[in-house]
Design an enzyme around this catalytic site. Structure first.
Site, PDB file in Angstrom:
ATOM      1  N   SER A 221       0.846  -1.188   0.000  1.00  0.00           N
ATOM      2  CA  SER A 221       0.000   0.000   0.000  1.00  0.00           C
ATOM      3  C   SER A 221       0.881   1.238   0.000  1.00  0.00           C
ATOM      4  O   SER A 221       1.821   1.355   0.788  1.00  0.00           O
ATOM      5  CB  SER A 221      -0.943  -0.006   1.210  1.00  0.00           C
ATOM      6  OG  SER A 221      -0.230  -0.132   2.428  1.00  0.00           O
ATOM      7  N   GLY A 223      -0.289   4.629  -0.018  1.00  0.00           N
ATOM      8  CA  GLY A 223      -0.994   5.855   0.314  1.00  0.00           C
ATOM      9  C   GLY A 223      -1.638   6.474  -0.911  1.00  0.00           C
ATOM     10  O   GLY A 223      -2.346   5.813  -1.675  1.00  0.00           O
ATOM     11  N   GLY A 226      -1.525   4.798  -4.440  1.00  0.00           N
ATOM     12  CA  GLY A 226      -2.232   3.565  -4.745  1.00  0.00           C
ATOM     13  C   GLY A 226      -1.610   2.348  -4.098  1.00  0.00           C
ATOM     14  O   GLY A 226      -1.203   2.378  -2.933  1.00  0.00           O
ATOM     15  N   GLY A 252      -5.707   1.083   5.331  1.00  0.00           N
ATOM     16  CA  GLY A 252      -4.897  -0.049   4.896  1.00  0.00           C
ATOM     17  C   GLY A 252      -5.531  -1.383   5.230  1.00  0.00           C
ATOM     18  O   GLY A 252      -5.383  -2.363   4.485  1.00  0.00           O
ATOM     19  N   ASP A 253      -6.247  -1.432   6.352  1.00  0.00           N
ATOM     20  CA  ASP A 253      -6.942  -2.662   6.733  1.00  0.00           C
ATOM     21  C   ASP A 253      -8.094  -2.949   5.771  1.00  0.00           C
ATOM     22  O   ASP A 253      -8.343  -4.106   5.411  1.00  0.00           O
ATOM     23  CB  ASP A 253      -7.473  -2.549   8.166  1.00  0.00           C
ATOM     24  CG  ASP A 253      -6.395  -2.139   9.153  1.00  0.00           C
ATOM     25  OD1 ASP A 253      -5.233  -2.540   8.958  1.00  0.00           O
ATOM     26  OD2 ASP A 253      -6.717  -1.412  10.109  1.00  0.00           O
TER      27      ASP A 253
END
Length: 315
Positions: A221, A223, A226, A252-253
């Site tokens: 990930s 931020g 993408g 992110g989860d």
């Protein structure tokens, strides 16, 4: 079935402030409480989208009771394991534009019996040929550094696919155990490989090295840049811009949850990372650690690039 195991869950209190001033009295404009911890957030996101999941977690003290009440209210199936300590309370200070300042408590002390009880509770819950066991988050005091490595080995012995989303020292033995999926962010990947990764090509090379070393799939990930998926045969970049960000807590989860949902349905690598960034971007547009519903995803489109510009400098 996607079974999440969160060894260090939390009650997440999100407080909105118009302009955070260190050392001053700050007046909140809004606040909310959510059940938190990476694996808890993954299960919450999956449940909101109708995907089958169970959240396994330690539970103790007043915060443990509150956690179970919040999960029940959110209709998230859960399997609490009683422990002697008290769950932690984490605080996130949210400013306009999505800037987030977090203060995380350490969590309860887990002994060897607690660790064994968590693993023994999670393993029998795995169902189906694409059943996933997902170990997420930090380790509380007392938990062994190889906790997630144990989870990978025992999950594979039970016939499960295993994903890990952690950071720091626990990530190294987990990666060495050969999980089917890891989802580091850029900072975590840099720490794992031991050097900076300024371009998309650097990220691709680092992820490919982990795949060559035995990890099935790496989803990084990035931020606002993408996410990049790398497996043995594929490199795919995906992005879904957010026009009005509110909070990055749990985004992110949600990205991981979207990837797992797509993987459990046998979708392609491109569709996996595309689903991940859609879920993650939808979460950024929501307050606190709220997770997206199908309605929140309806207007989010992911741009997939199977041959990305590897010279691109990351922000």
């Amino acid at each position: 079935m996607i079974v999440t195991l969160t060894p260090n869950p939390s009650i997440d209190r999100s407080i909105s402030v118009p302009d955070l001033q260190r050392g001053e009295v700050n007046r909140a404009t809004d606040s909310r409480i959510d059940p938190g911890g990476k694996g808890i957030n993954v299960s919450r996101a999956l449940r909101a989208q109708g995907s089958p999941t169970v959240a396994v977690l330690p539970s103790g003290g007043p915060e443990g009771h509150l956690m179970e009440e919040l999960l029940t209210a959110a209709d998230v199936p859960h399997a609490p394991v009683p422990v002697a300590g008290t769950l932690r309370m984490n605080v996130a200070l949210l400013e306009p534009g999505g800037t987030t300042t977090k203060v995380n408590e350490p969590g309860p002390v887990l002994g060897p019996d607690d660790v064994e009880a968590l693993l023994a509770t999670a393993l029998p819950l795995i169902e189906g040929p694409r059943g996933w066991l997902v170990g997420c988050g930090s380790l509380p005091p007392g938990a062994p550094e190889d906790f997630f490595a144990q989870l990978v080995r025992r999950g594979h012995e039970a016939g499960a696919l295993v994903a890990v989303d952690t950071s720091g020292a626990p990530l190294h033995p987990a990666v060495a155990a050969g999980p089917d999926l890891i989802k580091p962010n850029l900072e975590e990947l840099e720490e794992l490989v031991g050097h900076a990764l300024p371009t998309l090509g650097d990220v691709r090379d680092a992820a490919r090295g982990l795949v060559d070393g035995g990890v099935g799939t790496v989803v990084v990930s990035l931020g606002g840049d993408g996410a990049l998926l790398v497996d043995a045969t594929t490199v795919v970049h995906a992005a879904a811009p957010v026009l009005a960000p509110l909070s990055t807590v749990g985004a992110g989860d949600c990205l991981l949850a979207g990837c797992l949902d797509a993987l459990s349905r046998g979708l392609s690598a491109a569709d996996v990372v595309g689903a991940g960034v859609r879920w993650g971007s939808a979460a950024v547009a929501l307050p606190g650690s709220a997770v997206p519903t199908p309605a929140d995803l309806a207007g989010v489109q992911a741009v997939l690039t199977p041959d990305p510009d590897l010279t691109r400098t990351l922000s």
